[in-house]
Scaffold this motif. Structure first.
Motif, short mmCIF file in Angstrom:
data_model
loop_
_atom_site.label_atom_id
_atom_site.label_comp_id
_atom_site.label_asym_id
_atom_site.label_seq_id
_atom_site.Cartn_x
_atom_site.Cartn_y
_atom_site.Cartn_z
N GLY A 459 0.81 -1.18 0.00
CA GLY A 459 0.04 0.07 -0.05
C GLY A 459 0.85 1.33 -0.01
O GLY A 459 0.20 2.20 0.09
N GLY A 460 2.27 1.07 0.29
CA GLY A 460 2.92 2.30 -0.11
C GLY A 460 3.82 2.59 1.18
O GLY A 460 4.50 3.62 1.28
N THR A 461 3.71 1.88 2.41
CA THR A 461 4.47 2.38 3.61
C THR A 461 5.46 1.74 3.47
O THR A 461 5.98 0.60 2.97
N GLY A 462 6.63 2.49 3.92
CA GLY A 462 7.98 2.00 4.00
C GLY A 462 8.06 1.35 5.16
O GLY A 462 7.65 1.77 6.44
N VAL A 463 8.76 0.17 5.11
CA VAL A 463 8.56 -0.87 6.47
C VAL A 463 10.34 -1.24 6.67
O VAL A 463 11.20 -1.61 5.81
N LEU A 464 10.55 -0.95 7.93
CA LEU A 464 11.93 -1.51 8.52
C LEU A 464 11.55 -2.56 9.49
O LEU A 464 10.98 -2.27 10.56
N VAL A 465 12.09 -3.80 9.41
CA VAL A 465 11.94 -4.93 10.16
C VAL A 465 13.07 -5.34 10.72
O VAL A 465 14.05 -5.78 10.40
N VAL A 466 13.20 -5.06 12.24
CA VAL A 466 14.29 -5.76 12.82
C VAL A 466 14.00 -6.75 13.48
O VAL A 466 13.40 -6.91 14.55
N SER A 467 14.93 -7.70 13.19
CA SER A 467 14.67 -8.96 13.91
C SER A 467 15.60 -9.93 13.43
O SER A 467 16.41 -9.98 12.64
N ASP A 468 15.65 -11.00 14.59
CA ASP A 468 16.50 -12.34 14.27
C ASP A 468 15.65 -13.61 13.56
O ASP A 468 16.69 -14.42 13.49
N GLU A 469 14.45 -13.30 13.32
CA GLU A 469 13.83 -14.47 12.87
C GLU A 469 13.97 -14.46 11.27
O GLU A 469 13.40 -13.28 10.73
N LEU A 470 14.42 -15.58 10.77
CA LEU A 470 14.51 -15.36 9.30
C LEU A 470 13.36 -15.45 8.38
O LEU A 470 13.30 -14.58 7.42
N ASP A 471 12.46 -15.75 9.30
CA ASP A 471 10.83 -15.74 8.68
C ASP A 471 10.50 -14.24 8.18
O ASP A 471 9.75 -14.02 7.14
N ASP A 472 10.84 -13.50 9.34
CA ASP A 472 10.49 -12.03 9.29
C ASP A 472 10.92 -11.34 8.34
O ASP A 472 10.52 -10.29 7.94
N LEU A 473 11.99 -11.63 7.83
CA LEU A 473 13.03 -11.09 6.94
C LEU A 473 12.72 -11.73 5.23
O LEU A 473 13.44 -10.98 4.41
N ARG A 474 12.31 -12.79 5.12
CA ARG A 474 12.41 -13.31 3.73
C ARG A 474 11.48 -12.55 2.63
O ARG A 474 12.03 -12.45 1.52
N SER A 475 10.60 -11.73 2.89
CA SER A 475 9.80 -10.78 2.11
C SER A 475 10.36 -9.54 2.04
O SER A 475 10.00 -8.66 1.04
N CYS A 476 11.71 -9.26 2.65
CA CYS A 476 12.59 -7.90 2.39
C CYS A 476 12.96 -7.76 1.35
O CYS A 476 13.54 -8.65 0.61
N ASP A 477 12.80 -6.58 0.72
CA ASP A 477 13.68 -6.01 -0.55
C ASP A 477 15.26 -6.33 -0.54
O ASP A 477 15.80 -6.84 -1.56
#
Length: 510
Positions: A459-477
């Motif tokens: 929807g256009g929101t910029g997202v910063l994901v800080v995590s150690d869980e690999l699944d949290d990061l799989r969809s990151c650009d």
């Protein structure tokens, strides 16, 4: 010459310096250790590795007598561990030098070394105390003035003083918990040199590190924990870096990839979050980072990397010593949460119970806090409008609840986290910062949460994901790796588990 090239150095034919057999520990529904084991041979430096949450800290707390195992046995030099209340007996067998120093800064080095152990009765012989401290430090090659205030010592000096203090009790088994996290390269080399000298003198080390290269530098054996279980113990010389990373990651089952098929964010998309030259002493430095509208950017690193503090700075919970935070083109007042929210930030904190929820308030009250001024005239919340808004959130985020009126402390962990996320998105933020968004929730809730995050990015929101869980990061650009307060690597979408974990642990891949 690396540690394993020098030979094992362990004393063969004698009882292990420390052994844990079949150790289990639960905290409520959380299994911290599941029949885990560890055998540290006398005279070796033994590495204990595993990703965050693997059970390392729990095992250390049991090995040092700070926690009782629910089942299993601990022994030192073949003898059962002391009774939990006999702290003097524990100190004679094992000591832990933690990443956070236990030295008392206001006391002198000598006072720290012999705290509660001053000789004689009545008045303290201060000159004699300093002489004993000098003898102790000199015996272990620690070049520190016994009369100096402990608060004036460097991190490296404090660690050496703590090791000397542990040895003065008679302990010959020392646990080093991420000892290099705050040291520069030269100090790390000096620490490793001192460890080798002490090992040659009969001291046994358990070495915990998030930098696997150090395991190959100074250790002779390595134990891997994963998901609260013992996975392997093996000589360092016989296990490759790829094999070690594979043991740490394991078969994690089907990956949660919600949003991984999103189209790339165009380079022309506006920057909605810009961090320039951020520095906070003791936490991070030289941070330059940008997030575009619709972009998902991940940040990963060890507990000492500074990643959570960085997220808290963006959210206004901390104030950087230098640098700027720009949100949606504006620069909010540093160190101000209201200013960050007004600028267009949505934030999901690391600890949802302590920082994310008001436990005695309802689902509706918690979820609509950021938009309360829109739910009625003159700042008065209209119950019907609040209930309607909450019901939309419950449907959108699939929150399992008895209704908007239910107190939020009656929800499961996953549903409570959905309420926190719903609140963060309620104000339609331009930037969303998430810290460990799926920690402690089940797989179904994870999929729902990550789907909502991906939807916000679409929807256009910029997202910063800080995590150690690999699944949290799989969809990151892209995913940024932090180490010792710096961004040291960037991985584009499509990384493998082994590749990312190797980057976090400092392992160079071919």
């Amino acid at each position: 010459m690396t540690g394993h090239e020098q030979g094992a150095g362990a004393v063969v034919g004698v009882a292990p310096a420390a052994e844990a057999r079949g150790v289990s520990k639960r905290y409520g529904a959380t299994v911290a250790l599941d029949s885990a084991g560890l055998v540290v041979r006398a005279g070796e430096t033994h590495a204990l590795v595993g990703r965050n949450g693997a059970g390392k800290s729990t095992l250390v707390s049991i090995l040092t007598g700070l926690q009782r195992p629910d089942s299993g046995e601990i022994s030192f030099d073949g003898a059962p561990a002391p009774a939990p209340a006999d702290r003097d007996a524990w100190r004679q067998r094992v000591a832990c030098v933690y990443q956070k120093s236990t030295i008392i800064p206001a006391l002198t080095v000598a006072e720290n070394l012999f705290l509660n152990r001053q000789a004689g009765r009545g008045l303290i012989d201060w000159r004699g105390l300093r002489r004993r401290a000098a003898d102790l430090l000199g015996g272990y090659g620690v070049d520190v003035d016994p009369a100096a205030p402990a608060g004036s010592l460097s991190v490296e000096q404090r660690q050496l003083v703590e090791i000397a203090r542990a040895l003065s009790f008679g302990a010959r088994f020392i646990i080093l918990d991420e000892p290099t996290a705050q040291l520069d390269a030269a100090a790390i080399d000096r620490l490793f040199g001192r460890m080798r000298e002490l090992r040659a003198a009969g001291v046994t080390f358990l070495f915990i590190s998030h930098h696997l290269q150090e395991v190959y530098e100074v250790c002779q054996a390595v134990t891997v924990l994963r998901d609260a279980r013992h996975i392997l113990t093996q000589p360092v010389a016989t296990i490759s870096r790829d094999e070690l990373v594979a043991a740490m990651t394991g078969d994690t089952g089907p990956a949660l990839t919600a949003g991984a098929d999103r189209p790339p964010v165009p380079r022309t998309a506006p920057v909605v979050l810009d961090l320039a030259g951020l520095r906070l002493a003791g936490h991070y430095q030289d941070i330059d980072l940008s997030v575009r509208a619709g972009e998902l950017v991940g940040v990963i690193g060890s507990a000492s990397s500074g990643k959570v503090t960085l997220a808290e700075t963006v959210a206004g919970l901390r104030r950087a010593d230098a640098g700027t935070v720009t949100i949606a083109g504006g620069t909010p007042k540093p160190g101000s949460v209201p200013a960050a929210l007004d600028a267009g930030l949505g934030y999901l904190p690391q600890d949802r119970h302590r920082e994310g929820l008001v436990p005695l308030l309802s689902v509706a009250e918690n979820a609509t806090l950021p938009i309360a001024d829109r739910l009625g005239p003159a700042g008065i919340v209209a119950p019907a409008r609040q209930r309607a808004a909450a019901e939309r959130m419950i449907r959108t985020y699939d929150i399992k609840t008895d209704g908007p009126h239910q107190p939020v402390n009656g929800l499961s962990g996953g549903n409570a986290q959905k309420v926190v996320l719903a609140r963060a998105l309620a104000n339609e933020p331009r930037v969303l910062v998430l810290v460990s968004p799926t920690a402690g929730v089940d797989v179904r809730s994870k999929a729902s949460l990550l789907g909502a995050v991906a939807g916000a990015a679409t929807g256009g929101t910029g997202v910063l994901v800080v995590s150690d869980e690999l699944d949290d990061l799989r969809s990151c650009d892209r995913v940024l790796v932090m180490f010792h307060g710096r961004i040291v690597r960037e991985l584009p979408r499509g990384w493998t588990d082994a590749e990312l974990v190797a980057a976090v642990e400092g392992v160079e891949q071919p």
